[in-house]
Design a protein around this motif. Structure first.
Motif, PDB file in Angstrom:
ATOM      1  N   THR A  13       0.829  -1.195   0.000  1.00 59.50           N
ATOM      2  CA  THR A  13       0.000   0.000   0.000  1.00 59.50           C
ATOM      3  C   THR A  13       0.867   1.249   0.000  1.00 59.50           C
ATOM      4  O   THR A  13       0.603   2.200  -0.723  1.00 59.50           O
ATOM      5  CB  THR A  13      -0.940   0.005   1.219  1.00 59.50           C
ATOM      6  N   ARG A  45     -13.081   2.179  11.384  1.00 61.29           N
ATOM      7  CA  ARG A  45     -13.346   0.729  11.344  1.00 61.29           C
ATOM      8  C   ARG A  45     -13.765   0.251  12.738  1.00 61.29           C
ATOM      9  O   ARG A  45     -14.756  -0.463  12.887  1.00 61.29           O
ATOM     10  CB  ARG A  45     -12.088  -0.003  10.896  1.00 61.29           C
ATOM     11  N   PRO A  51     -16.942   0.614   5.143  1.00 60.31           N
ATOM     12  CA  PRO A  51     -15.840   1.057   4.269  1.00 60.31           C
ATOM     13  C   PRO A  51     -16.257   2.134   3.265  1.00 60.31           C
ATOM     14  O   PRO A  51     -15.498   3.067   3.010  1.00 60.31           O
ATOM     15  CB  PRO A  51     -15.402  -0.220   3.554  1.00 60.31           C
ATOM     16  N   GLU A  52     -17.461   2.015   2.721  1.00 55.73           N
ATOM     17  CA  GLU A  52     -17.925   2.999   1.741  1.00 55.73           C
ATOM     18  C   GLU A  52     -18.037   4.391   2.363  1.00 55.73           C
ATOM     19  O   GLU A  52     -17.684   5.388   1.749  1.00 55.73           O
ATOM     20  CB  GLU A  52     -19.283   2.586   1.152  1.00 55.73           C
ATOM     21  N   GLN A  70      -8.503   3.950  -1.557  1.00 50.52           N
ATOM     22  CA  GLN A  70      -9.265   2.703  -1.629  1.00 50.52           C
ATOM     23  C   GLN A  70      -8.422   1.514  -1.166  1.00 50.52           C
ATOM     24  O   GLN A  70      -8.904   0.665  -0.411  1.00 50.52           O
ATOM     25  CB  GLN A  70      -9.764   2.477  -3.055  1.00 50.52           C
ATOM     26  N   GLU A  71      -7.175   1.451  -1.600  1.00 45.22           N
ATOM     27  CA  GLU A  71      -6.286   0.363  -1.195  1.00 45.22           C
ATOM     28  C   GLU A  71      -6.031   0.390   0.310  1.00 45.22           C
ATOM     29  O   GLU A  71      -5.952  -0.661   0.951  1.00 45.22           O
ATOM     30  CB  GLU A  71      -4.962   0.452  -1.950  1.00 45.22           C
ATOM     31  N   ILE A  73      -8.071   1.566   2.645  1.00 44.99           N
ATOM     32  CA  ILE A  73      -9.285   1.097   3.312  1.00 44.99           C
ATOM     33  C   ILE A  73      -9.365  -0.422   3.249  1.00 44.99           C
ATOM     34  O   ILE A  73      -9.646  -1.077   4.258  1.00 44.99           O
ATOM     35  CB  ILE A  73     -10.539   1.755   2.689  1.00 44.99           C
ATOM     36  N   LYS A  74      -9.106  -0.989   2.089  1.00 44.92           N
ATOM     37  CA  LYS A  74      -9.140  -2.452   1.953  1.00 44.92           C
ATOM     38  C   LYS A  74      -8.156  -3.109   2.915  1.00 44.92           C
ATOM     39  O   LYS A  74      -8.482  -4.103   3.568  1.00 44.92           O
ATOM     40  CB  LYS A  74      -8.814  -2.865   0.520  1.00 44.92           C
ATOM     41  N   ALA A  75      -6.958  -2.566   3.001  1.00 40.79           N
ATOM     42  CA  ALA A  75      -5.942  -3.146   3.884  1.00 40.79           C
ATOM     43  C   ALA A  75      -6.386  -3.086   5.348  1.00 40.79           C
ATOM     44  O   ALA A  75      -6.331  -4.089   6.060  1.00 40.79           O
ATOM     45  CB  ALA A  75      -4.602  -2.436   3.702  1.00 40.79           C
ATOM     46  N   TYR A  77      -9.426  -2.568   6.695  1.00 43.94           N
ATOM     47  CA  TYR A  77     -10.686  -3.236   7.008  1.00 43.94           C
ATOM     48  C   TYR A  77     -10.638  -4.749   6.832  1.00 43.94           C
ATOM     49  O   TYR A  77     -11.266  -5.471   7.595  1.00 43.94           O
ATOM     50  CB  TYR A  77     -11.819  -2.692   6.126  1.00 43.94           C
ATOM     51  N   PHE A  78      -9.924  -5.223   5.825  1.00 46.43           N
ATOM     52  CA  PHE A  78     -10.086  -6.620   5.447  1.00 46.43           C
ATOM     53  C   PHE A  78      -8.876  -7.519   5.678  1.00 46.43           C
ATOM     54  O   PHE A  78      -8.988  -8.734   5.590  1.00 46.43           O
ATOM     55  CB  PHE A  78     -10.540  -6.713   3.993  1.00 46.43           C
ATOM     56  N   ASP A  79      -7.728  -6.948   5.970  1.00 43.89           N
ATOM     57  CA  ASP A  79      -6.555  -7.766   6.257  1.00 43.89           C
ATOM     58  C   ASP A  79      -6.588  -8.132   7.735  1.00 43.89           C
ATOM     59  O   ASP A  79      -6.463  -7.266   8.604  1.00 43.89           O
ATOM     60  CB  ASP A  79      -5.275  -7.004   5.911  1.00 43.89           C
TER      61      ASP A  79
END
Length: 104
Positions: A13, A45, A51-52, A70-71, A73-75, A77-79
């Protein structure tokens, strides 16, 4: 092992973030904004913000491209290895990694 995975994902990221840094922003300012953004994402979070909605909240962060936001947030929230990443320590680590040039 989780720490290594988290560091790898954070590095990916950060690589993307530094590669897209605003030409008008010095590295110190960029890394500070980037770290603050990560810290805010983790706080939202933890508060249950979707996330949106988080993306809407960070749209105003200057000098960081939408794709990097966006990347990030993905990291966060979801990692699963970043599930406990939060607070000033997390923000400071992101900033130091950025400033240290651990990413290219």
């Amino acid at each position: 092992m989780k720490t290594i995975i988290a560091a790898f994902i954070l590095s990916l990221t950060l690589t993307s973030a530094v590669a897209h840094a605003d030409a008008n922003m010095d590295r110190q300012s960029y890394c500070s904004s980037y770290a603050g953004m990560f810290k805010s994402i983790a706080a939202w979070r933890d508060q249950g913000v979707q996330p949106e909605k988080t993306l809407e909240l960070i749209r105003g962060v200057k000098g960081i491209p939408l794709q990097v936001k966006q990347e990030s947030i993905k990291a966060v929230y979801f990692d699963k290895s970043l599930a406990n990443a939060r607070g000033p320590e997390f923000g400071n680590q992101v900033r130091l990694d950025c400033l240290a040039g651990k990413v290219k």
